[in-house]
Write an enzyme that holds these catalytic residues in place. Structure first.
Site, short mmCIF file in Angstrom:
data_model
loop_
_atom_site.label_atom_id
_atom_site.label_comp_id
_atom_site.label_asym_id
_atom_site.label_seq_id
_atom_site.Cartn_x
_atom_site.Cartn_y
_atom_site.Cartn_z
N ARG A 124 -14.02 -6.98 10.85
CA ARG A 124 -14.72 -6.09 9.85
C ARG A 124 -14.12 -4.57 9.79
O ARG A 124 -15.00 -3.84 9.56
CB ARG A 124 -16.42 -6.15 10.11
CG ARG A 124 -16.79 -7.43 10.09
CD ARG A 124 -18.29 -7.54 10.30
NE ARG A 124 -18.79 -8.80 10.43
CZ ARG A 124 -18.87 -9.55 11.59
NH1 ARG A 124 -18.47 -8.90 12.76
NH2 ARG A 124 -19.35 -10.76 11.70
N LYS A 146 -6.82 2.46 -1.37
CA LYS A 146 -7.02 1.10 -1.93
C LYS A 146 -6.14 0.22 -1.22
O LYS A 146 -4.85 0.27 -1.00
CB LYS A 146 -6.62 1.38 -3.21
CG LYS A 146 -7.89 1.70 -4.19
CD LYS A 146 -7.39 1.17 -5.59
CE LYS A 146 -8.13 1.68 -6.66
NZ LYS A 146 -7.69 1.44 -8.14
N GLU A 188 5.60 6.12 -11.33
CA GLU A 188 4.13 6.64 -10.86
C GLU A 188 4.27 7.97 -10.88
O GLU A 188 3.17 8.60 -11.00
CB GLU A 188 3.57 5.87 -9.48
CG GLU A 188 3.73 4.50 -9.48
CD GLU A 188 2.48 4.00 -10.00
OE1 GLU A 188 1.42 4.87 -10.46
OE2 GLU A 188 1.93 2.89 -9.83
N LYS A 224 -3.28 13.20 -6.11
CA LYS A 224 -4.09 12.17 -5.92
C LYS A 224 -5.26 12.27 -4.97
O LYS A 224 -6.49 11.76 -4.99
CB LYS A 224 -3.12 11.09 -5.58
CG LYS A 224 -3.84 9.78 -5.10
CD LYS A 224 -3.13 8.50 -5.21
CE LYS A 224 -3.97 7.05 -4.90
NZ LYS A 224 -3.20 5.85 -4.86
N GLU A 234 -13.63 5.06 -6.81
CA GLU A 234 -13.47 4.56 -8.32
C GLU A 234 -14.57 4.30 -9.22
O GLU A 234 -14.66 3.46 -9.86
CB GLU A 234 -12.35 3.40 -8.63
CG GLU A 234 -11.63 3.39 -9.80
CD GLU A 234 -10.36 2.56 -9.75
OE1 GLU A 234 -9.48 2.53 -9.02
OE2 GLU A 234 -10.66 1.89 -10.75
N ARG A 238 -11.55 8.53 -10.64
CA ARG A 238 -10.14 7.95 -10.26
C ARG A 238 -9.59 7.18 -10.96
O ARG A 238 -8.54 6.80 -10.91
CB ARG A 238 -10.79 7.36 -8.79
CG ARG A 238 -9.65 6.74 -7.98
CD ARG A 238 -9.87 6.46 -6.63
NE ARG A 238 -8.75 5.74 -6.02
CZ ARG A 238 -8.57 5.44 -4.79
NH1 ARG A 238 -9.62 5.69 -3.89
NH2 ARG A 238 -7.53 4.80 -4.21
N ASN A 242 -5.22 4.85 -13.29
CA ASN A 242 -4.84 3.83 -13.65
C ASN A 242 -3.96 4.15 -15.13
O ASN A 242 -3.74 3.12 -15.88
CB ASN A 242 -6.08 2.86 -14.16
CG ASN A 242 -6.59 2.40 -12.68
OD1 ASN A 242 -5.93 2.20 -11.84
ND2 ASN A 242 -7.84 2.07 -12.63
N HIS A 245 -1.75 1.43 -16.54
CA HIS A 245 -1.94 0.23 -15.62
C HIS A 245 -2.59 -0.96 -16.31
O HIS A 245 -2.14 -2.13 -16.08
CB HIS A 245 -2.61 0.56 -14.35
CG HIS A 245 -1.62 1.08 -13.39
ND1 HIS A 245 -1.09 2.44 -13.69
CD2 HIS A 245 -1.42 0.73 -12.21
CE1 HIS A 245 -0.39 2.86 -12.44
NE2 HIS A 245 -0.54 1.81 -11.49
N HIS A 249 -0.31 -4.13 -15.56
CA HIS A 249 -0.64 -5.16 -15.04
C HIS A 249 -0.49 -6.42 -16.01
O HIS A 249 -0.09 -7.47 -15.25
CB HIS A 249 -1.89 -5.04 -14.46
CG HIS A 249 -1.92 -4.02 -13.16
ND1 HIS A 249 -3.43 -3.79 -12.86
CD2 HIS A 249 -1.22 -3.48 -12.49
CE1 HIS A 249 -3.22 -2.93 -11.81
NE2 HIS A 249 -1.90 -2.89 -11.51
N HIS A 261 6.16 -3.62 -10.32
CA HIS A 261 4.91 -2.70 -10.54
C HIS A 261 5.53 -1.35 -11.32
O HIS A 261 4.93 -1.21 -12.24
CB HIS A 261 4.18 -2.49 -9.33
CG HIS A 261 3.16 -1.59 -9.66
ND1 HIS A 261 1.75 -2.20 -10.13
CD2 HIS A 261 2.85 -0.20 -9.50
CE1 HIS A 261 1.10 -1.13 -10.37
NE2 HIS A 261 1.39 -0.13 -9.86
#
Ligand code: NAD
Ligand code: MG
Length: 356
Positions: A124, A146, A188, A224, A234, A238, A242, A245, A249, A261
């Site tokens: 966990r 993330k 990026e 960032k 997010e 945040r 993206n 993206h 994606h 990517h």
């Protein structure tokens, strides 16, 4: 290359430091003694990075007194999946890592995302440190917490938030990076310029990057870090990260992840900039300038996939919330905004941004 060491504090809970500079992998053991107890560190890396840097990292960790083990998985986005995650988790259990131990993600964004997710899930949640070795993971994925794997339905569909205990970014690793992968990271970083910093964008426009990648990485991480501190999970701001993206994606998915990517994000950025301009959402023409900057950095500015194929791929993605999708729209270089549109409008919006 400047060999100064830069440190950026990320004030999340827990807070951590991103250290950027030359020679950090060979000193990682000493560096991590400041943030970790003497524990078992399981280094997770891929089959390309292992022969380059794994021994250096293991030796430094062992010399500092850590117990060290390592797990190597096959390189590439196609392996950022449940099967590899299962392999990492089984390895952590067989190596008897406990809650006070730590995973070290040594590699690019694929390694960081998967090792981070394994650390978040194992018992966990145990600690993780990020040792980024690509420009993309240095400027973006190693910071912010993330983690994810891809599912058949799309990118990053299963994951967790786990802020690293530390990020050590050794700029020497960039020397072994093939040019196309350097370009992925540039995509990026250019995105960061469009989001927040026209002078950073201009560095890529004029092509003066190679002189001091450490300063470019630091500028991207600083931006960032601020966004992540204000919106760790997010819920709002945040989502700006993206930019490019949604379509990016979709391009990755349409290509069966053959298009990397960063290249997909570059094309997605060029397309959304053209759409935004065509639909009157920008303050002035910017699409030509963004496309020229991407092209100067050997990145694509469009795609051969149809608007229909891209919209279908994008709408299977997780950013769909009810009947709306949130897009990131560039207003001018350095300023973007979130725009919620009905999912039915995505197809014409993408179509407006395709060339020819
Ligand atoms: P990657 O990790 O697959 O690395 C690209 C290739 O470069 C791999 O084959 C790798 O083995 C090789 N490589 C890595 N370091 C090297 C080095 N120093 N020298 C030579 N080869 C090296 O991909 P990436 O481009 O680093 O990252 C892309 C991934 O990051 C995507 O899966 C994307 O979804 C994810 N990402 C995550 C976040 C986040 O916030 N978590 C942000 C952006 C991107
Ligand atoms: Mg990205």
């Amino acid at each position: 290359m400047s060999d100064s060491i830069r440190t950026i504090q990320v004030h999340t809970r827990p807070a951590y430091a991103v250290t950027i500079g030359s020679g950090l992998l060979s000193r990682c053991g000493q560096q991590l003694r400041d943030v970790l107890p003497l524990c078992h560190v399981a280094v997770v890396t891929d089959s390309t990075v292992a022969p380059l840097y794994l021994e250096t990292v293991k030796q430094s960790l062992a010399a500092a007194g850590f117990t060290v083990s390592s797990y190597v998985f096959p390189a590439g986005e196609a392996h950022k999946n449940l099967e590899t995650l299962a392999g990492i988790l089984e390895f952590l259990a067989e190596a008897h890592l406990t809650r006070t131990d730590c995973v070290a993600a040594l590699g690019g964004g694929v390694t960081g995302d998967m090792a981070g997710f394994a650390a978040a899930a194992y018992l966990r949640g145990i600690r993780c440190v990020q040792l980024p070795t690509t420009l993309l993971s240095a400027v973006d994925s190693s910071v912010g917490g993330k983690t994810a794997i891809d599912l058949k339905a799309g990118k990053n569909l299963a994951g967790a938030f786990l802020q690293p205990a530390a990020v050590l970014c050794d700029t020497d690793c960039l020397a072994s990076l093939p040019a196309a992968m350097f370009a992925d990271g540039a995509a990026e970083a250019i995105k960061t310029g469009v989001l927040s910093d026209e002078s950073l964008f201009s560095l890529f426009e004029t092509g003066r990057l190679e002189t001091d990648p450490g300063s470019v990485i630091a500028r991207c991480v600083q931006y960032k870090a601020g966004v992540v501190e204000r919106d760790e999970k997010e819920q709002g701001e945040r989502r700006l990260l993206n930019l490019g993206h949604t379509v990016g994606h979709a391009i990755e998915k349409c290509s069966g992840y053959a298009i990397p990517h960063g290249h997909a994000v570059a094309a997605g950025l060029a397309i959304i900039a053209r759409s935004a301009e065509a639909l009157g959402w920008t303050e002035a023409p910017i699409a030509g300038r963004i496309a020229a900057c991407l092209a100067k950095n050997d990145l694509p500015t469009g795609t051969a996939y149809s608007a229909q194929a891209l919209a279908d791929a994008a709408l299977a993605d997780k950013k769909r919330a009810g009947g709306d999708i949130t897009l990131v729209i560039p207003k001018r270089i350095g300023v973007c905004e979130l725009k919620k549109v009905p999912v039915t409008e995505l197809l014409p919006i993408i179509a407006a941004g395709l060339e020819g």
